[in-house]
Design a protein around this motif. Structure first.
Motif, PDB file in Angstrom:
ATOM      1  N   MET A  12       0.828  -1.208   0.000  1.00 56.72           N
ATOM      2  CA  MET A  12       0.000   0.000   0.000  1.00 56.72           C
ATOM      3  C   MET A  12       0.863   1.258   0.000  1.00 56.72           C
ATOM      4  N   GLY A  13       1.906   1.248   0.813  1.00 57.79           N
ATOM      5  CA  GLY A  13       2.788   2.408   0.907  1.00 57.79           C
ATOM      6  C   GLY A  13       3.471   2.722  -0.410  1.00 57.79           C
ATOM      7  N   MET A  14       3.993   1.692  -1.063  1.00 59.09           N
ATOM      8  CA  MET A  14       4.674   1.919  -2.338  1.00 59.09           C
ATOM      9  C   MET A  14       3.710   2.434  -3.398  1.00 59.09           C
ATOM     10  N   ILE A  15       2.549   1.804  -3.511  1.00 60.63           N
ATOM     11  CA  ILE A  15       1.577   2.217  -4.530  1.00 60.63           C
ATOM     12  C   ILE A  15       1.098   3.640  -4.282  1.00 60.63           C
ATOM     13  N   MET A  16       0.781   3.945  -3.019  1.00 66.00           N
ATOM     14  CA  MET A  16       0.272   5.284  -2.711  1.00 66.00           C
ATOM     15  C   MET A  16       1.337   6.361  -2.941  1.00 66.00           C
ATOM     16  N   LEU A  17       2.596   6.080  -2.616  1.00 64.30           N
ATOM     17  CA  LEU A  17       3.650   7.075  -2.837  1.00 64.30           C
ATOM     18  C   LEU A  17       3.913   7.301  -4.324  1.00 64.30           C
ATOM     19  N   VAL A  18       3.871   6.230  -5.103  1.00 66.08           N
ATOM     20  CA  VAL A  18       4.065   6.387  -6.550  1.00 66.08           C
ATOM     21  C   VAL A  18       2.910   7.178  -7.160  1.00 66.08           C
ATOM     22  N   LEU A  19       1.676   6.852  -6.757  1.00 64.76           N
ATOM     23  CA  LEU A  19       0.523   7.588  -7.286  1.00 64.76           C
ATOM     24  C   LEU A  19       0.549   9.061  -6.864  1.00 64.76           C
ATOM     25  N   SER A  20       0.949   9.325  -5.626  1.00 70.28           N
ATOM     26  CA  SER A  20       1.017  10.728  -5.202  1.00 70.28           C
ATOM     27  C   SER A  20       2.147  11.464  -5.913  1.00 70.28           C
ATOM     28  N   ALA A  21       3.237  10.787  -6.216  1.00 78.23           N
ATOM     29  CA  ALA A  21       4.324  11.425  -6.972  1.00 78.23           C
ATOM     30  C   ALA A  21       3.878  11.765  -8.392  1.00 78.23           C
ATOM     31  N   ILE A  22       3.152  10.839  -9.022  1.00 77.21           N
ATOM     32  CA  ILE A  22       2.658  11.101 -10.376  1.00 77.21           C
ATOM     33  C   ILE A  22       1.657  12.256 -10.361  1.00 77.21           C
ATOM     34  N   ALA A  23       0.732  12.225  -9.396  1.00 74.10           N
ATOM     35  CA  ALA A  23      -0.260  13.300  -9.297  1.00 74.10           C
ATOM     36  C   ALA A  23       0.414  14.638  -9.006  1.00 74.10           C
ATOM     37  N   ALA A  24       1.428  14.643  -8.147  1.00 75.36           N
ATOM     38  CA  ALA A  24       2.140  15.880  -7.823  1.00 75.36           C
ATOM     39  C   ALA A  24       2.872  16.423  -9.044  1.00 75.36           C
ATOM     40  N   PHE A  25       3.492  15.527  -9.814  1.00 75.34           N
ATOM     41  CA  PHE A  25       4.206  15.967 -11.008  1.00 75.34           C
ATOM     42  C   PHE A  25       3.235  16.588 -12.019  1.00 75.34           C
ATOM     43  N   VAL A  26       2.124  15.911 -12.249  1.00 71.45           N
ATOM     44  CA  VAL A  26       1.149  16.415 -13.222  1.00 71.45           C
ATOM     45  C   VAL A  26       0.574  17.747 -12.766  1.00 71.45           C
TER      46      VAL A  26
END
Length: 92
Positions: A12-26
């Motif tokens: 959960m931690g890895m998936i959520m951090l990757v998704l938040s990084a992608i959302a933050a970049f966009v």
């Protein structure tokens, strides 16, 4: 937290951090602001921490079954008193 719960928390931690990084970049790229990127990623990290760090019930669905101590199963031999911090008994 059991072993399967640890695996779930890590996933959960890895998936959520990757998704938040992608959302933050966009989000930061759309508005051309590094501040928006950092704030969005910080919020995603805080949300991930709030959902992964505490020991919630869904992380404890598969508890370990511990063995019963041998001292409870059998009578305790007289020589084992010193090993577990008991005073030796004096028999008269």
């Amino acid at each position: 937290m059991d072993y399967k719960g640890q695996h779930l928390a890590e996933l959960m931690g890895m998936i959520m951090l990757v998704l938040s990084a992608i959302a933050a970049f966009v989000y930061g790229y759309m508005y051309s602001e590094l501040k928006y990127t950092l704030c969005t990623f910080g919020a995603g990290t805080a949300l991930t921490t709030a959902l992964v760090v505490p020991d919630y019930p869904w992380f404890r669905k598969n508890p370990l079954r511990w063995q019963i101590p041998q001292s409870l199963l059998n009578e305790e031999p007289a020589g084992d008193n010193q090993k577990i911090g008991k005073k030796p008994t004096v028999r008269s």
